[in-house]
Design a protein around this motif. Structure first.
Motif, PDB file in Angstrom:
ATOM      1  N   PHE A  98       5.749  -9.676   1.697  1.00 20.28           N
ATOM      2  CA  PHE A  98       6.491 -10.611   2.859  1.00 20.28           C
ATOM      3  C   PHE A  98       5.280 -11.709   3.398  1.00 20.28           C
ATOM      4  O   PHE A  98       5.577 -12.601   3.552  1.00 20.28           O
ATOM      5  CB  PHE A  98       7.033  -9.911   3.761  1.00 20.28           C
ATOM      6  N   THR A  99       4.157 -11.195   3.721  1.00 22.70           N
ATOM      7  CA  THR A  99       3.191 -12.059   4.256  1.00 22.70           C
ATOM      8  C   THR A  99       2.549 -12.555   2.912  1.00 22.70           C
ATOM      9  O   THR A  99       2.496 -11.956   1.562  1.00 22.70           O
ATOM     10  CB  THR A  99       2.169 -11.227   5.219  1.00 22.70           C
ATOM     11  N   VAL A 100       1.782 -13.690   3.085  1.00 22.25           N
ATOM     12  CA  VAL A 100       1.390 -14.456   2.009  1.00 22.25           C
ATOM     13  C   VAL A 100      -0.216 -14.050   1.155  1.00 22.25           C
ATOM     14  O   VAL A 100       0.058 -14.416  -0.023  1.00 22.25           O
ATOM     15  CB  VAL A 100       1.169 -16.020   2.110  1.00 22.25           C
ATOM     16  N   GLU A 101      -0.967 -13.487   1.782  1.00 26.74           N
ATOM     17  CA  GLU A 101      -2.231 -13.529   1.234  1.00 26.74           C
ATOM     18  C   GLU A 101      -2.481 -12.247   0.151  1.00 26.74           C
ATOM     19  O   GLU A 101      -3.016 -12.489  -0.621  1.00 26.74           O
ATOM     20  CB  GLU A 101      -3.517 -13.337   2.135  1.00 26.74           C
ATOM     21  N   ALA A 102      -1.647 -11.161   0.323  1.00 22.36           N
ATOM     22  CA  ALA A 102      -1.842 -10.265  -0.674  1.00 22.36           C
ATOM     23  C   ALA A 102      -0.276  -9.819  -1.061  1.00 22.36           C
ATOM     24  O   ALA A 102       0.460  -9.388  -0.015  1.00 22.36           O
ATOM     25  CB  ALA A 102      -2.613  -9.164  -0.018  1.00 22.36           C
ATOM     26  N   GLN A 103      -0.299  -9.355  -2.262  1.00 21.96           N
ATOM     27  CA  GLN A 103       0.901  -8.974  -2.903  1.00 21.96           C
ATOM     28  C   GLN A 103       1.261  -7.510  -3.103  1.00 21.96           C
ATOM     29  O   GLN A 103       2.313  -7.001  -3.046  1.00 21.96           O
ATOM     30  CB  GLN A 103       1.303  -9.763  -4.329  1.00 21.96           C
ATOM     31  N   THR A 104      -0.006  -6.705  -3.229  1.00 21.38           N
ATOM     32  CA  THR A 104      -0.158  -5.349  -2.997  1.00 21.38           C
ATOM     33  C   THR A 104      -0.895  -4.737  -2.062  1.00 21.38           C
ATOM     34  O   THR A 104      -1.629  -5.549  -1.437  1.00 21.38           O
ATOM     35  CB  THR A 104      -0.469  -4.844  -4.269  1.00 21.38           C
ATOM     36  N   ASN A 128     -14.221 -10.426   4.688  1.00 23.77           N
ATOM     37  CA  ASN A 128     -13.788  -9.809   6.299  1.00 23.77           C
ATOM     38  C   ASN A 128     -12.354  -9.947   6.208  1.00 23.77           C
ATOM     39  O   ASN A 128     -12.088  -9.379   7.618  1.00 23.77           O
ATOM     40  CB  ASN A 128     -14.536 -10.535   7.129  1.00 23.77           C
ATOM     41  N   ARG A 129     -11.614 -10.264   5.544  1.00 27.91           N
ATOM     42  CA  ARG A 129      -9.990 -10.393   5.677  1.00 27.91           C
ATOM     43  C   ARG A 129      -9.466  -8.957   4.955  1.00 27.91           C
ATOM     44  O   ARG A 129      -8.382  -9.077   4.848  1.00 27.91           O
ATOM     45  CB  ARG A 129      -9.532 -11.721   5.063  1.00 27.91           C
ATOM     46  N   LYS A 130     -10.336  -8.070   4.723  1.00 26.39           N
ATOM     47  CA  LYS A 130      -9.514  -7.050   3.974  1.00 26.39           C
ATOM     48  C   LYS A 130      -8.940  -6.115   5.167  1.00 26.39           C
ATOM     49  O   LYS A 130      -9.301  -6.079   6.338  1.00 26.39           O
ATOM     50  CB  LYS A 130     -10.516  -6.230   3.342  1.00 26.39           C
ATOM     51  N   GLY A 131      -7.903  -5.516   4.761  1.00 24.37           N
ATOM     52  CA  GLY A 131      -7.005  -4.563   5.603  1.00 24.37           C
ATOM     53  C   GLY A 131      -8.215  -3.218   5.894  1.00 24.37           C
ATOM     54  O   GLY A 131      -9.005  -2.725   5.371  1.00 24.37           O
ATOM     55  N   THR A 132      -7.844  -2.607   7.178  1.00 31.38           N
ATOM     56  CA  THR A 132      -8.641  -1.697   7.754  1.00 31.38           C
ATOM     57  C   THR A 132      -7.766  -0.194   7.920  1.00 31.38           C
ATOM     58  O   THR A 132      -8.202   0.661   7.689  1.00 31.38           O
ATOM     59  CB  THR A 132      -9.433  -1.967   9.118  1.00 31.38           C
ATOM     60  N   GLY A 144      -9.410  -3.378  -2.625  1.00 26.50           N
ATOM     61  CA  GLY A 144      -9.868  -2.129  -3.326  1.00 26.50           C
ATOM     62  C   GLY A 144     -10.567  -1.101  -2.902  1.00 26.50           C
ATOM     63  O   GLY A 144     -10.553   0.346  -3.213  1.00 26.50           O
ATOM     64  N   ASP A 145     -10.842  -1.135  -1.563  1.00 24.40           N
ATOM     65  CA  ASP A 145     -11.454  -0.107  -0.853  1.00 24.40           C
ATOM     66  C   ASP A 145     -10.131   0.609  -0.133  1.00 24.40           C
ATOM     67  O   ASP A 145      -9.184   0.538   0.133  1.00 24.40           O
ATOM     68  CB  ASP A 145     -11.997  -0.838   0.777  1.00 24.40           C
ATOM     69  N   ALA A 146     -10.774   1.874   0.284  1.00 21.81           N
ATOM     70  CA  ALA A 146      -9.800   2.970   0.902  1.00 21.81           C
ATOM     71  C   ALA A 146      -9.516   2.520   2.393  1.00 21.81           C
ATOM     72  O   ALA A 146     -10.611   1.885   3.113  1.00 21.81           O
ATOM     73  CB  ALA A 146     -10.179   4.349   0.720  1.00 21.81           C
TER      74      ALA A 146
END
Ligand code: F3S
Length: 400
Positions: free
Chosen positions: A247-253, A177-181, A260-262
């Motif tokens: 710059f924020t810690v949880e995802a580098q890319t 649930n923490r993935k970007g939207t 992996g989602d769009a």
């Protein structure tokens, strides 16, 4: 929701009525969100408010003998005596509510920080900790900047988690649930704290509820810039988490941030959008009665900047000038001499309070100026113009 034997005992009231009430709330939330179980939290921040909604629940717990099991800090209320001496008319019933709120949080064993940025000094989570933090800047800051995990708690659910030491496992406590939207492409230089304020205001308004992932941010944002972004995106929208990969810690890319989602949607921010946001916030012009800074509570660096801009100057007669901050920051600002400079110019540095408290009722029909759209949003004043700190200082000196 599955409960352990011990959790069942809490729910039956074997640990006292106050803790039972806290557990009832957590179980109801867990059921509403289809949580499978409860998990431990290591700390909490209750966005206490010194107002009636807050009073009911904290007294319910305190009167039932509940005590916080994990460190639980508190949001601003206000120093009743200080404001009463100053304005001489805080309505008696409002002051009584605030007094009871503060007393109940003390009885329940909370850390009486009375600050909306406790994650800087009084209650700092570490990366990966599960916590229960309410307050608009606090939730996205601890999720995104620190990398701890919290849902967008209310004052009540955060306090309940602090008392029980647990929270239902759902929402942002679950990795998927923490993935970007939303992908947000920034195509303009973000120069200062106010640009981050405008960015937060614009992005929150566009997205509403979601997790933005930013590209085009070319340098590490400062603590203050991040705080402003967090607070404002949670005023115009409901942004509990965001990513600035690198710059924020949880995802580098970016890919990692979307797991992996769009993206559901894409937004572009140029200088045009920021300019428009700024114009929307500058609702009037002319004479001002007060300047209000420190929403969210100013850091020491921000208090220092106010002192630098005011050094050797005088605030215009008839303009009240306020800097809200935490007790910890004011202590350091006093030691360092910043408070003295601001007071010599005719300003006040005030602790433990917030612009959304009834203690400001004296300004109900007045026009003010601030660097915070959140301060303007609460509409406690006749009108509030939002602009950069330098503009606020200039207006304070000129009176318009
Ligand atoms: Fe803090 Fe109150 Fe502003 S809690 S963010 S000073 S509205």
């Amino acid at each position: 929701m599955h409960l352990t034997k011990d959790e069942e005992r809490i729910l039956k009231g074997e640990y006292g009525e106050g803790t039972q009430k806290a557990m009832e709330l957590l179980v109801a939330i867990g059921d509403a969100y289809d949580a499978e179980k409860m998990i431990p939290v290591s700390r909490a921040h209750a966005a206490s408010s010194g107002q009636e909604g807050d009073l009911y629940f904290v007294e319910l717990l305190a009167n039932g003998g509940a005590r916080c099991k994990v460190p639980t800090s508190t949001n601003p209320v206000y120093d009743i005596e200080y404001f009463h001496n100053l304005f001489d008319f805080i309505p008696k019933d409002e002051a009584e509510v605030a007094r009871r709120v503060m007393e109940a949080y003390k009885r329940v064993g909370a850390t009486l920080s009375w600050s909306c940025v406790p994650y800087l000094a009084e209650n700092i989570p570490l990366y990966g900790e599960t916590v229960a933090f309410s307050e608009s800047s606090a939730t996205p800051y601890v999720n995104s900047v620190i990398g701890a995990r919290t849902n967008r708690e209310a004052a009540q659910s955060a306090l309940a988690a602090g008392v029980v030491g647990k929270t239902p496992k759902y929402g942002l406590l679950v990795k998927e649930n923490r993935k970007g939207t939303h992908l947000v492409k920034v195509q303009t230089a973000l120069k200062d704290e106010f640009d981050y304020t405008l960015l937060g205001y614009y992005v929150g308004k566009q997205i509403g509820y979601g997790t933005p992932v930013f590209t085009g941010v070319t340098r590490q944002p400062s603590t203050e810039e991040l705080i402003n972004f967090c607070a404002m995106s949670n005023v115009s929208g409901a942004i509990s988490m965001f990513y600035i990969p690198g710059f924020t810690v949880e995802a580098q890319t970016v890919k990692e941030a979307f797991q992996g989602d769009a993206p559901q949607d894409k937004i572009t921010v140029t200088s045009r959008e920021l300019k428009r946001a700024c114009e929307e916030l500058q609702t009037t012009s002319g004479k001002i009665d007060f300047v209000m800074l420190g929403c969210p509570h100013y850091t020491l660096k921000q208090v220092k900047e106010v002192a630098r801009l005011l050094e050797g100057k005088k605030i215009h007669d008839g303009v009240s000038f306020w800097v809200c901050t935490s007790a910890t920051t004011k202590m350091l600002a006093e030691r360092t001499g910043y408070v003295d400079i601001i007071e010599r110019a005719g300003g006040h540095v005030v602790v433990d309070t917030c612009i959304d408290e009834p203690c400001w009722i004296a300004y109900k029909n007045k026009v003010g100026m601030t660097d915070s759209p959140k301060c303007a949003y609460y509409r406690r004043f006749k009108d509030v113009i939002v602009s950069r700190l330098q503009d606020c200082i200039e207006a304070a000196i000129k009176g318009k």
